[in-house]
Scaffold this motif. Structure first.
Motif, PDB file in Angstrom:
ATOM      1  N   ILE A 326      -2.301  -3.708  -8.633  1.00 55.02           N
ATOM      2  CA  ILE A 326      -2.678  -3.196  -9.949  1.00 55.02           C
ATOM      3  C   ILE A 326      -4.152  -2.855 -10.178  1.00 55.02           C
ATOM      4  O   ILE A 326      -4.326  -1.911 -10.646  1.00 55.02           O
ATOM      5  CB  ILE A 326      -1.962  -4.175 -10.957  1.00 55.02           C
ATOM      6  N   PHE A 327      -4.864  -3.778  -9.571  1.00 55.89           N
ATOM      7  CA  PHE A 327      -6.445  -3.601  -9.940  1.00 55.89           C
ATOM      8  C   PHE A 327      -6.663  -2.567  -9.132  1.00 55.89           C
ATOM      9  O   PHE A 327      -7.607  -1.434  -9.493  1.00 55.89           O
ATOM     10  CB  PHE A 327      -7.199  -4.745  -9.389  1.00 55.89           C
ATOM     11  N   CYS A 328      -6.382  -2.231  -7.772  1.00 54.49           N
ATOM     12  CA  CYS A 328      -6.518  -0.997  -7.064  1.00 54.49           C
ATOM     13  C   CYS A 328      -6.100   0.449  -7.686  1.00 54.49           C
ATOM     14  O   CYS A 328      -6.915   1.330  -7.800  1.00 54.49           O
ATOM     15  CB  CYS A 328      -5.863  -0.954  -5.629  1.00 54.49           C
ATOM     16  N   ALA A 329      -4.904   0.259  -8.388  1.00 62.30           N
ATOM     17  CA  ALA A 329      -4.298   1.445  -9.001  1.00 62.30           C
ATOM     18  C   ALA A 329      -5.330   1.782 -10.076  1.00 62.30           C
ATOM     19  O   ALA A 329      -5.726   2.928 -10.651  1.00 62.30           O
ATOM     20  CB  ALA A 329      -3.053   1.186  -9.769  1.00 62.30           C
ATOM     21  N   LEU A 330      -5.918   0.755 -10.894  1.00 64.79           N
ATOM     22  CA  LEU A 330      -6.887   0.949 -12.037  1.00 64.79           C
ATOM     23  C   LEU A 330      -8.012   1.644 -11.574  1.00 64.79           C
ATOM     24  O   LEU A 330      -8.690   2.471 -12.247  1.00 64.79           O
ATOM     25  CB  LEU A 330      -7.134  -0.191 -12.842  1.00 64.79           C
ATOM     26  N   PHE A 331      -8.610   1.227 -10.473  1.00 64.69           N
ATOM     27  CA  PHE A 331      -9.899   1.961 -10.141  1.00 64.69           C
ATOM     28  C   PHE A 331      -9.433   3.322  -9.682  1.00 64.69           C
ATOM     29  O   PHE A 331     -10.373   4.083  -9.921  1.00 64.69           O
ATOM     30  CB  PHE A 331     -10.342   0.879  -8.698  1.00 64.69           C
ATOM     31  N   PHE A 332      -8.250   3.638  -9.191  1.00 67.60           N
ATOM     32  CA  PHE A 332      -8.150   5.238  -8.840  1.00 67.60           C
ATOM     33  C   PHE A 332      -8.008   5.877 -10.193  1.00 67.60           C
ATOM     34  O   PHE A 332      -8.399   7.029 -10.080  1.00 67.60           O
ATOM     35  CB  PHE A 332      -6.770   4.981  -8.093  1.00 67.60           C
ATOM     36  N   ALA A 333      -7.358   5.034 -11.086  1.00 62.87           N
ATOM     37  CA  ALA A 333      -7.627   5.743 -12.470  1.00 62.87           C
ATOM     38  C   ALA A 333      -8.630   6.394 -12.860  1.00 62.87           C
ATOM     39  O   ALA A 333      -8.830   7.302 -13.463  1.00 62.87           O
ATOM     40  CB  ALA A 333      -6.683   5.024 -13.315  1.00 62.87           C
ATOM     41  N   LEU A 334      -9.921   5.371 -12.530  1.00 58.29           N
ATOM     42  CA  LEU A 334     -11.166   5.572 -13.078  1.00 58.29           C
ATOM     43  C   LEU A 334     -11.762   6.833 -12.375  1.00 58.29           C
ATOM     44  O   LEU A 334     -12.603   7.619 -12.985  1.00 58.29           O
ATOM     45  CB  LEU A 334     -11.830   4.394 -12.955  1.00 58.29           C
ATOM     46  N   SER A 335     -11.327   6.932 -11.030  1.00 63.51           N
ATOM     47  CA  SER A 335     -11.822   8.062 -10.097  1.00 63.51           C
ATOM     48  C   SER A 335     -11.387   9.307 -10.629  1.00 63.51           C
ATOM     49  O   SER A 335     -11.763  10.406 -10.126  1.00 63.51           O
ATOM     50  CB  SER A 335     -11.238   7.823  -8.572  1.00 63.51           C
ATOM     51  N   LEU A 336     -10.479   9.354 -11.566  1.00 60.53           N
ATOM     52  CA  LEU A 336      -9.883  10.781 -11.971  1.00 60.53           C
ATOM     53  C   LEU A 336     -11.017  11.458 -12.492  1.00 60.53           C
ATOM     54  O   LEU A 336     -11.116  12.694 -12.594  1.00 60.53           O
ATOM     55  CB  LEU A 336      -8.793  10.499 -13.067  1.00 60.53           C
ATOM     56  N   PHE A 337     -11.856  11.113 -12.903  1.00 56.20           N
ATOM     57  CA  PHE A 337     -13.151  11.504 -13.608  1.00 56.20           C
ATOM     58  C   PHE A 337     -14.487  11.893 -12.917  1.00 56.20           C
ATOM     59  O   PHE A 337     -15.327  12.070 -13.281  1.00 56.20           O
ATOM     60  CB  PHE A 337     -13.662  10.736 -14.850  1.00 56.20           C
ATOM     61  N   LEU A 338     -14.053  11.742 -11.538  1.00 51.09           N
ATOM     62  CA  LEU A 338     -15.117  11.794 -10.509  1.00 51.09           C
ATOM     63  C   LEU A 338     -14.753  13.251  -9.895  1.00 51.09           C
ATOM     64  O   LEU A 338     -15.319  13.881  -8.673  1.00 51.09           O
ATOM     65  CB  LEU A 338     -15.200  10.867  -9.302  1.00 51.09           C
ATOM     66  N   PHE A 339     -14.240  14.165 -10.707  1.00 53.70           N
ATOM     67  CA  PHE A 339     -13.598  15.386 -10.146  1.00 53.70           C
ATOM     68  C   PHE A 339     -14.776  16.239  -9.629  1.00 53.70           C
ATOM     69  O   PHE A 339     -14.560  16.968  -8.427  1.00 53.70           O
ATOM     70  CB  PHE A 339     -12.796  16.102 -11.430  1.00 53.70           C
TER      71      PHE A 339
END
Length: 440
Positions: A326-339
Protein backbone atom coordinates in the motif's frame (compact mmCIF):
# COMPACT_ATOMS: atom_id res chain seq x y z
CA UNK A 1 -4.39 -2.88 18.71
CA UNK A 2 -5.09 -0.59 15.76
CA UNK A 3 -7.20 -1.49 12.73
CA UNK A 4 -4.08 -1.62 10.51
CA UNK A 5 -2.39 -4.00 12.91
CA UNK A 6 -5.43 -6.27 13.10
CA UNK A 7 -6.09 -6.29 9.35
CA UNK A 8 -2.50 -6.86 8.18
CA UNK A 9 -1.15 -8.70 11.21
CA UNK A 10 1.79 -6.31 11.46
CA UNK A 11 2.84 -7.14 15.03
CA UNK A 12 2.24 -10.84 14.45
CA UNK A 13 4.58 -10.76 11.46
CA UNK A 14 7.33 -9.09 13.52
CA UNK A 15 7.12 -5.74 11.75
CA UNK A 16 5.82 -2.22 12.44
CA UNK A 17 4.32 0.66 10.46
CA UNK A 18 7.64 2.52 10.15
CA UNK A 19 9.40 -0.56 8.78
CA UNK A 20 6.55 -1.19 6.33
CA UNK A 21 6.82 2.45 5.14
CA UNK A 22 10.57 2.15 4.55
CA UNK A 23 10.07 -1.19 2.79
CA UNK A 24 7.36 0.30 0.55
CA UNK A 25 9.63 3.19 -0.41
CA UNK A 26 12.50 0.79 -1.12
CA UNK A 27 10.34 -1.26 -3.50
CA UNK A 28 9.11 1.94 -5.13
CA UNK A 29 12.65 3.18 -5.82
CA UNK A 30 13.67 -0.23 -7.19
CA UNK A 31 10.62 -0.31 -9.49
CA UNK A 32 10.32 3.33 -10.56
CA UNK A 33 12.07 2.56 -13.85
CA UNK A 34 8.97 0.67 -15.01
CA UNK A 35 7.08 3.91 -15.75
CA UNK A 36 9.47 5.34 -18.39
CA UNK A 37 10.46 1.90 -19.73
CA UNK A 38 6.96 0.47 -20.15
CA UNK A 39 5.50 3.67 -21.59
CA UNK A 40 8.36 3.90 -24.10
CA UNK A 41 8.02 0.27 -25.23
CA UNK A 42 4.23 0.41 -25.48
CA UNK A 43 4.39 3.67 -27.43
CA UNK A 44 6.12 1.71 -30.20
CA UNK A 45 2.75 0.07 -30.80
CA UNK A 46 1.32 3.43 -31.88
CA UNK A 47 -0.28 4.51 -28.62
CA UNK A 48 0.45 8.05 -27.38
CA UNK A 49 3.33 8.08 -24.88
CA UNK A 50 1.82 10.78 -22.65
CA UNK A 51 -1.35 8.78 -22.03
CA UNK A 52 0.76 5.65 -21.50
CA UNK A 53 2.88 7.28 -18.77
CA UNK A 54 -0.31 8.00 -16.84
CA UNK A 55 -1.89 4.61 -17.60
CA UNK A 56 1.21 2.60 -16.60
CA UNK A 57 1.44 4.51 -13.32
CA UNK A 58 -2.27 4.04 -12.60
CA UNK A 59 -2.08 0.33 -13.45
CA UNK A 60 0.86 -0.03 -11.05
CA UNK A 61 -1.04 1.78 -8.29
CA UNK A 62 -4.20 -0.31 -8.74
CA UNK A 63 -2.38 -3.65 -9.08
CA UNK A 64 -0.15 -3.03 -6.05
CA UNK A 65 -3.12 -1.86 -3.96
CA UNK A 66 -4.95 -5.08 -4.87
CA UNK A 67 -1.91 -7.07 -3.79
CA UNK A 68 -1.77 -5.23 -0.47
CA UNK A 69 -5.47 -5.04 0.37
CA UNK A 70 -6.76 -8.33 -1.07
CA UNK A 71 -3.77 -10.68 -0.78
CA UNK A 72 -2.12 -8.77 2.12
CA UNK A 73 1.37 -9.54 0.83
CA UNK A 74 4.42 -7.24 0.33
CA UNK A 75 4.41 -7.85 -3.43
CA UNK A 76 4.28 -4.93 -5.88
CA UNK A 77 2.76 -5.41 -9.32
CA UNK A 78 2.99 -3.53 -12.58
CA UNK A 79 3.02 -3.95 -16.34
CA UNK A 80 5.35 -6.84 -17.20
CA UNK A 81 8.61 -5.96 -18.95
CA UNK A 82 8.80 -8.91 -21.33
CA UNK A 83 5.07 -8.85 -21.92
CA UNK A 84 5.31 -5.17 -22.93
CA UNK A 85 7.89 -6.11 -25.54
CA UNK A 86 5.72 -8.93 -26.83
CA UNK A 87 2.77 -6.54 -27.03
CA UNK A 88 4.53 -3.93 -29.17
CA UNK A 89 7.12 -5.92 -31.11
CA UNK A 90 5.45 -9.32 -31.28
CA UNK A 91 1.71 -8.77 -31.59
CA UNK A 92 1.59 -5.29 -33.16
CA UNK A 93 4.74 -5.03 -35.26
CA UNK A 94 5.33 -8.76 -35.75
CA UNK A 95 1.78 -10.05 -36.30
CA UNK A 96 0.41 -6.82 -37.76
CA UNK A 97 -2.35 -6.43 -35.18
CA UNK A 98 -3.67 -3.00 -34.23
CA UNK A 99 -2.92 -1.96 -30.67
CA UNK A 100 -6.66 -2.08 -30.01
CA UNK A 101 -6.75 -5.77 -30.94
CA UNK A 102 -3.60 -6.42 -28.91
CA UNK A 103 -5.32 -4.85 -25.89
CA UNK A 104 -8.30 -7.11 -26.62
CA UNK A 105 -6.00 -10.14 -26.37
CA UNK A 106 -4.61 -8.84 -23.06
CA UNK A 107 -8.15 -8.31 -21.75
CA UNK A 108 -9.28 -11.83 -22.76
CA UNK A 109 -6.16 -13.48 -21.32
CA UNK A 110 -6.76 -11.55 -18.08
CA UNK A 111 -10.37 -12.75 -17.86
CA UNK A 112 -9.25 -16.35 -18.46
CA UNK A 113 -6.42 -15.95 -15.93
CA UNK A 114 -8.94 -14.68 -13.37
CA UNK A 115 -11.24 -17.65 -13.98
CA UNK A 116 -8.27 -20.02 -13.81
CA UNK A 117 -7.12 -18.44 -10.54
CA UNK A 118 -10.55 -18.98 -9.00
CA UNK A 119 -10.70 -22.68 -9.94
CA UNK A 120 -8.60 -25.84 -9.77
CA UNK A 121 -7.65 -25.35 -13.42
CA UNK A 122 -4.73 -23.25 -12.17
CA UNK A 123 -3.19 -26.19 -10.30
CA UNK A 124 -3.86 -28.53 -13.22
CA UNK A 125 -2.19 -26.15 -15.69
CA UNK A 126 0.84 -25.62 -13.45
CA UNK A 127 1.34 -29.36 -12.99
CA UNK A 128 0.76 -30.13 -16.69
CA UNK A 129 3.66 -28.13 -18.11
CA UNK A 130 7.04 -29.86 -17.68
CA UNK A 131 9.34 -28.02 -15.30
CA UNK A 132 12.08 -27.57 -17.89
CA UNK A 133 9.71 -25.91 -20.35
CA UNK A 134 8.66 -23.40 -17.71
CA UNK A 135 12.26 -22.21 -17.38
CA UNK A 136 12.63 -22.29 -21.17
CA UNK A 137 9.76 -19.78 -21.42
CA UNK A 138 11.64 -17.39 -19.12
CA UNK A 139 14.90 -17.91 -21.02
CA UNK A 140 13.26 -17.40 -24.42
CA UNK A 141 11.45 -14.29 -23.24
CA UNK A 142 14.74 -12.93 -21.91
CA UNK A 143 16.47 -13.56 -25.26
CA UNK A 144 13.52 -11.93 -27.03
CA UNK A 145 13.60 -8.64 -25.12
CA UNK A 146 17.42 -8.53 -25.06
CA UNK A 147 17.44 -8.84 -28.86
CA UNK A 148 14.93 -5.99 -29.08
CA UNK A 149 17.13 -3.77 -26.91
CA UNK A 150 20.28 -4.56 -28.92
CA UNK A 151 18.52 -3.99 -32.24
CA UNK A 152 16.89 -0.74 -31.09
CA UNK A 153 20.27 0.66 -30.05
CA UNK A 154 21.78 -0.34 -33.39
CA UNK A 155 24.23 -2.73 -31.73
CA UNK A 156 22.87 -5.51 -33.93
CA UNK A 157 21.31 -5.05 -37.36
CA UNK A 158 19.64 -7.22 -39.99
CA UNK A 159 21.84 -7.99 -43.01
CA UNK A 160 20.56 -7.81 -46.63
CA UNK A 161 20.08 -11.59 -46.57
CA UNK A 162 17.94 -11.36 -43.45
CA UNK A 163 20.44 -12.52 -40.82
CA UNK A 164 21.47 -10.60 -37.68
CA UNK A 165 24.92 -8.96 -37.73
CA UNK A 166 26.91 -6.42 -35.72
CA UNK A 167 25.61 -2.89 -36.17
CA UNK A 168 27.61 0.19 -37.13
CA UNK A 169 28.12 1.59 -33.59
CA UNK A 170 28.91 5.00 -35.12
CA UNK A 171 26.20 6.96 -33.30
CA UNK A 172 26.42 8.64 -29.88
CA UNK A 173 23.10 7.03 -28.97
CA UNK A 174 24.60 3.55 -29.37
CA UNK A 175 27.59 4.40 -27.17
CA UNK A 176 25.38 5.97 -24.51
CA UNK A 177 23.33 2.75 -24.58
CA UNK A 178 26.43 0.60 -24.17
CA UNK A 179 27.53 2.80 -21.26
CA UNK A 180 24.06 2.41 -19.76
CA UNK A 181 24.26 -1.37 -19.98
CA UNK A 182 27.63 -1.30 -18.20
CA UNK A 183 26.37 1.01 -15.44
CA UNK A 184 23.22 -1.03 -14.80
CA UNK A 185 25.16 -4.30 -14.74
CA UNK A 186 27.74 -2.87 -12.34
CA UNK A 187 25.07 -1.52 -9.98
CA UNK A 188 23.08 -4.76 -10.17
CA UNK A 189 26.16 -6.78 -9.23
CA UNK A 190 26.67 -4.39 -6.31
CA UNK A 191 23.00 -5.03 -5.36
CA UNK A 192 22.02 -1.37 -5.58
CA UNK A 193 18.21 -1.43 -5.47
CA UNK A 194 17.73 1.57 -7.77
CA UNK A 195 20.16 0.33 -10.43
CA UNK A 196 17.71 0.51 -13.34
CA UNK A 197 16.26 3.97 -12.70
CA UNK A 198 19.76 5.33 -11.89
CA UNK A 199 21.09 3.91 -15.17
CA UNK A 200 18.21 5.48 -17.10
CA UNK A 201 18.73 8.85 -15.40
CA UNK A 202 22.50 8.81 -16.04
CA UNK A 203 21.98 8.10 -19.74
CA UNK A 204 19.30 10.79 -19.91
CA UNK A 205 21.56 13.37 -18.22
CA UNK A 206 24.32 12.67 -20.77
CA UNK A 207 21.80 13.01 -23.63
CA UNK A 208 20.38 16.26 -22.22
CA UNK A 209 23.87 17.72 -21.61
CA UNK A 210 25.04 17.06 -25.18
CA UNK A 211 21.76 18.17 -26.72
CA UNK A 212 20.82 14.70 -27.99
CA UNK A 213 17.37 14.98 -26.37
CA UNK A 214 15.31 17.99 -25.21
CA UNK A 215 15.54 18.95 -21.56
CA UNK A 216 12.37 18.73 -19.45
CA UNK A 217 10.89 22.22 -19.16
CA UNK A 218 9.54 21.57 -15.66
CA UNK A 219 9.67 18.93 -12.94
CA UNK A 220 6.03 18.69 -11.86
CA UNK A 221 2.79 18.88 -13.82
CA UNK A 222 -0.64 17.33 -14.01
CA UNK A 223 -0.62 13.89 -15.69
CA UNK A 224 -1.86 13.44 -19.24
CA UNK A 225 -5.36 12.05 -19.83
CA UNK A 226 -5.74 8.34 -20.56
CA UNK A 227 -8.86 8.98 -22.70
CA UNK A 228 -7.06 8.16 -26.01
CA UNK A 229 -6.33 4.57 -24.88
CA UNK A 230 -8.72 3.70 -22.02
CA UNK A 231 -11.42 1.14 -22.87
CA UNK A 232 -10.21 1.06 -26.49
CA UNK A 233 -9.62 -2.70 -26.58
CA UNK A 234 -11.13 -4.68 -29.45
CA UNK A 235 -12.33 -8.02 -28.07
CA UNK A 236 -14.63 -9.00 -30.95
CA UNK A 237 -11.85 -8.58 -33.52
CA UNK A 238 -9.56 -11.11 -31.80
CA UNK A 239 -12.10 -13.92 -31.44
CA UNK A 240 -10.47 -16.05 -34.14
CA UNK A 241 -8.88 -19.50 -34.05
CA UNK A 242 -5.61 -18.08 -35.36
CA UNK A 243 -5.16 -15.89 -32.29
CA UNK A 244 -5.92 -18.58 -29.69
CA UNK A 245 -2.19 -19.48 -29.28
CA UNK A 246 -1.37 -15.81 -28.65
CA UNK A 247 -4.04 -15.58 -25.95
CA UNK A 248 -2.82 -18.86 -24.42
CA UNK A 249 0.80 -17.62 -24.57
CA UNK A 250 -0.06 -14.50 -22.55
CA UNK A 251 -2.01 -16.61 -20.05
CA UNK A 252 0.80 -19.13 -19.55
CA UNK A 253 3.52 -16.48 -19.43
CA UNK A 254 1.63 -14.37 -16.88
CA UNK A 255 0.94 -17.41 -14.71
CA UNK A 256 4.50 -18.71 -14.63
CA UNK A 257 6.06 -15.24 -14.51
CA UNK A 258 4.00 -14.54 -11.40
CA UNK A 259 4.70 -17.94 -9.86
CA UNK A 260 8.45 -17.59 -10.41
CA UNK A 261 8.49 -14.09 -8.96
CA UNK A 262 6.38 -15.03 -5.95
CA UNK A 263 8.58 -18.05 -5.26
CA UNK A 264 11.67 -15.82 -5.28
CA UNK A 265 10.17 -13.13 -3.07
CA UNK A 266 8.46 -15.57 -0.70
CA UNK A 267 11.59 -17.68 -0.21
CA UNK A 268 13.22 -14.83 1.74
CA UNK A 269 10.61 -14.95 4.52
CA UNK A 270 8.76 -18.21 3.90
CA UNK A 271 5.77 -16.21 2.70
CA UNK A 272 4.08 -18.84 0.53
CA UNK A 273 5.26 -21.94 2.35
CA UNK A 274 2.55 -24.34 3.46
CA UNK A 275 1.47 -23.61 7.02
CA UNK A 276 -1.92 -25.30 7.51
CA UNK A 277 -2.74 -24.31 3.92
CA UNK A 278 -2.14 -20.63 4.71
CA UNK A 279 0.68 -20.50 2.18
CA UNK A 280 -1.56 -21.85 -0.56
CA UNK A 281 -4.32 -19.38 0.32
CA UNK A 282 -1.89 -16.46 0.15
CA UNK A 283 -0.62 -17.64 -3.22
CA UNK A 284 -4.17 -18.04 -4.54
CA UNK A 285 -5.17 -14.56 -3.39
CA UNK A 286 -2.02 -13.04 -4.89
CA UNK A 287 -2.66 -14.70 -8.26
CA UNK A 288 -6.28 -13.52 -8.10
CA UNK A 289 -5.07 -9.95 -7.52
CA UNK A 290 -2.63 -10.33 -10.43
CA UNK A 291 -5.38 -11.56 -12.78
CA UNK A 292 -7.83 -8.83 -11.75
CA UNK A 293 -5.09 -6.23 -12.26
CA UNK A 294 -4.50 -7.49 -15.83
CA UNK A 295 -8.19 -6.99 -16.66
CA UNK A 296 -8.16 -3.50 -15.13
CA UNK A 297 -4.86 -2.67 -16.83
CA UNK A 298 -6.21 -3.61 -20.26
CA UNK A 299 -9.16 -1.32 -19.56
CA UNK A 300 -6.74 1.51 -18.75
CA UNK A 301 -4.84 0.84 -21.99
CA UNK A 302 -1.73 -1.14 -20.97
CA UNK A 303 -0.47 -4.69 -21.46
CA UNK A 304 -0.40 -7.61 -19.02
CA UNK A 305 0.41 -6.90 -15.37
CA UNK A 306 2.45 -9.25 -13.24
CA UNK A 307 4.24 -9.50 -9.89
CA UNK A 308 7.68 -7.86 -9.75
CA UNK A 309 10.85 -9.42 -8.40
CA UNK A 310 11.91 -5.96 -7.20
CA UNK A 311 9.49 -6.60 -4.33
CA UNK A 312 12.34 -8.62 -2.84
CA UNK A 313 14.15 -5.33 -2.12
CA UNK A 314 11.25 -4.23 0.08
CA UNK A 315 11.17 -7.61 1.79
CA UNK A 316 14.92 -7.30 2.42
CA UNK A 317 14.21 -3.89 4.01
CA UNK A 318 11.83 -5.56 6.49
CA UNK A 319 8.49 -5.52 4.66
CA UNK A 320 6.30 -8.40 5.80
CA UNK A 321 2.67 -7.46 5.14
CA UNK A 322 0.35 -5.90 2.60
CA UNK A 323 0.97 -2.50 4.17
CA UNK A 324 4.32 -2.46 2.34
CA UNK A 325 2.43 -2.76 -0.96
CA UNK A 326 0.00 0.00 0.00
CA UNK A 327 2.82 2.43 0.83
CA UNK A 328 4.54 1.50 -2.46
CA UNK A 329 1.32 2.19 -4.38
CA UNK A 330 0.95 5.58 -2.69
CA UNK A 331 4.47 6.57 -3.72
CA UNK A 332 3.66 5.58 -7.31
CA UNK A 333 0.51 7.72 -7.12
CA UNK A 334 2.70 10.72 -6.21
CA UNK A 335 4.96 9.97 -9.19
CA UNK A 336 2.00 10.75 -11.48
CA UNK A 337 3.00 14.38 -11.18
CA UNK A 338 6.58 13.75 -12.43
CA UNK A 339 5.22 13.55 -15.97
CA UNK A 340 7.63 16.13 -17.55
CA UNK A 341 10.69 14.13 -16.48
CA UNK A 342 9.34 10.78 -17.65
CA UNK A 343 8.22 12.26 -20.97
CA UNK A 344 11.69 13.73 -21.62
CA UNK A 345 13.64 10.49 -21.17
CA UNK A 346 14.97 9.49 -24.63
CA UNK A 347 14.30 6.00 -25.93
CA UNK A 348 18.01 5.11 -26.19
CA UNK A 349 18.25 5.61 -22.41
CA UNK A 350 15.51 2.99 -22.01
CA UNK A 351 16.91 0.18 -24.16
CA UNK A 352 19.85 -0.71 -21.85
CA UNK A 353 17.24 -1.77 -19.29
CA UNK A 354 15.75 -4.23 -21.78
CA UNK A 355 19.16 -5.74 -22.46
CA UNK A 356 20.02 -6.25 -18.78
CA UNK A 357 16.55 -7.51 -17.78
CA UNK A 358 16.62 -9.92 -20.72
CA UNK A 359 20.03 -11.23 -19.71
CA UNK A 360 18.84 -11.78 -16.13
CA UNK A 361 15.73 -13.62 -17.31
CA UNK A 362 17.85 -15.83 -19.56
CA UNK A 363 19.78 -17.05 -16.51
CA UNK A 364 16.77 -19.26 -15.70
CA UNK A 365 18.03 -21.76 -18.30
CA UNK A 366 20.43 -23.01 -15.62
CA UNK A 367 17.45 -24.88 -14.12
CA UNK A 368 16.78 -26.86 -17.31
CA UNK A 369 17.97 -30.49 -17.37
CA UNK A 370 19.46 -30.63 -20.86
CA UNK A 371 20.49 -34.26 -20.31
CA UNK A 372 16.79 -35.14 -20.55
CA UNK A 373 16.40 -35.31 -24.36
CA UNK A 374 12.68 -34.38 -24.69
CA UNK A 375 13.12 -31.48 -22.25
CA UNK A 376 16.47 -30.32 -23.62
CA UNK A 377 15.53 -30.28 -27.31
CA UNK A 378 12.06 -28.78 -26.75
CA UNK A 379 13.57 -26.10 -24.47
CA UNK A 380 16.09 -25.27 -27.20
CA UNK A 381 13.39 -24.73 -29.80
CA UNK A 382 11.22 -22.73 -27.38
CA UNK A 383 14.14 -20.43 -26.57
CA UNK A 384 15.53 -19.82 -30.07
CA UNK A 385 12.18 -19.45 -31.83
CA UNK A 386 11.09 -16.53 -29.65
CA UNK A 387 13.80 -14.04 -30.69
CA UNK A 388 14.26 -15.45 -34.21
CA UNK A 389 10.56 -15.32 -35.14
CA UNK A 390 9.79 -12.25 -33.02
CA UNK A 391 6.99 -14.19 -31.37
CA UNK A 392 6.55 -15.73 -27.92
CA UNK A 393 3.59 -17.73 -29.26
CA UNK A 394 5.83 -19.36 -31.87
CA UNK A 395 8.37 -20.33 -29.22
CA UNK A 396 5.68 -21.72 -26.93
CA UNK A 397 4.11 -23.70 -29.80
CA UNK A 398 7.46 -25.00 -31.02
CA UNK A 399 8.46 -26.11 -27.54
CA UNK A 400 5.26 -28.07 -26.92
CA UNK A 401 5.17 -29.69 -30.35
CA UNK A 402 8.81 -30.80 -30.18
CA UNK A 403 8.28 -32.13 -26.64
CA UNK A 404 5.29 -34.24 -27.75
CA UNK A 405 7.09 -35.54 -30.85
CA UNK A 406 10.24 -36.35 -28.83
CA UNK A 407 8.26 -38.29 -26.22
CA UNK A 408 6.43 -40.21 -28.97
CA UNK A 409 9.70 -41.02 -30.75
CA UNK A 410 11.23 -42.35 -27.52
CA UNK A 411 7.97 -44.17 -26.62
CA UNK A 412 7.78 -42.27 -23.34
CA UNK A 413 4.02 -42.02 -23.61
CA UNK A 414 3.51 -41.57 -19.86
CA UNK A 415 5.09 -38.10 -20.07
CA UNK A 416 2.38 -36.79 -22.39
CA UNK A 417 -0.41 -35.66 -20.08
CA UNK A 418 -3.76 -34.11 -20.98
CA UNK A 419 -2.49 -30.55 -20.34
CA UNK A 420 0.41 -30.96 -22.75
CA UNK A 421 -1.93 -32.43 -25.37
CA UNK A 422 -4.41 -29.55 -25.01
CA UNK A 423 -1.66 -26.92 -25.26
CA UNK A 424 -0.14 -28.76 -28.21
CA UNK A 425 -3.48 -28.78 -30.03
CA UNK A 426 -3.99 -25.08 -29.32
CA UNK A 427 -0.52 -24.43 -30.73
CA UNK A 428 -1.15 -26.29 -33.97
CA UNK A 429 -4.63 -24.87 -34.61
CA UNK A 430 -3.41 -22.05 -36.90
CA UNK A 431 -1.58 -24.60 -39.06
CA UNK A 432 -4.79 -26.54 -39.53
CA UNK A 433 -6.97 -23.47 -40.09
CA UNK A 434 -4.73 -21.26 -42.18
CA UNK A 435 -1.95 -23.54 -43.37
CA UNK A 436 0.62 -20.98 -42.19
CA UNK A 437 2.44 -21.29 -38.88
CA UNK A 438 0.78 -18.94 -36.42
CA UNK A 439 -0.33 -16.45 -39.02
CA UNK A 440 -2.53 -13.91 -37.22
Amino acid sequence: MSFLDRYFGITQSGSNVKTELIAGFTTFIAMLYIVPVSSSILSDSGMPKGALITAVTLATVVATLLSGIWAKVPVAMSVGMGLNAYFSYGMVQGMGLSWEKALGIVFLSGIIFLLVSLTKIRTWLINSIPRGLRFALAGGLGAFICAIGLKSLGIIAISPIGLPELGSLNTPQAWIGILGVGMILWMSVKKIHASFILGILCCSLIAWFFGLAPLPQEVFSMPDSIAPIALKFDVVGVLTLALIPTIVSLLVLDLFDSLGTLAGVGAKIGLFQNKDNQGDKLLEKTLEADAAATVIGASLGVSTTTSFLESASGVSAGGRTGLTSIFCALFFALSLFLFPIFASIPSFAIYPTLIVVGAMMFLEVKNIDFSDLPIGISAFFAIVLMPLTYSIANGLAGGFLVYILSCLALKQYQRINLGVIVLGILSILPIIVHGVFLKG
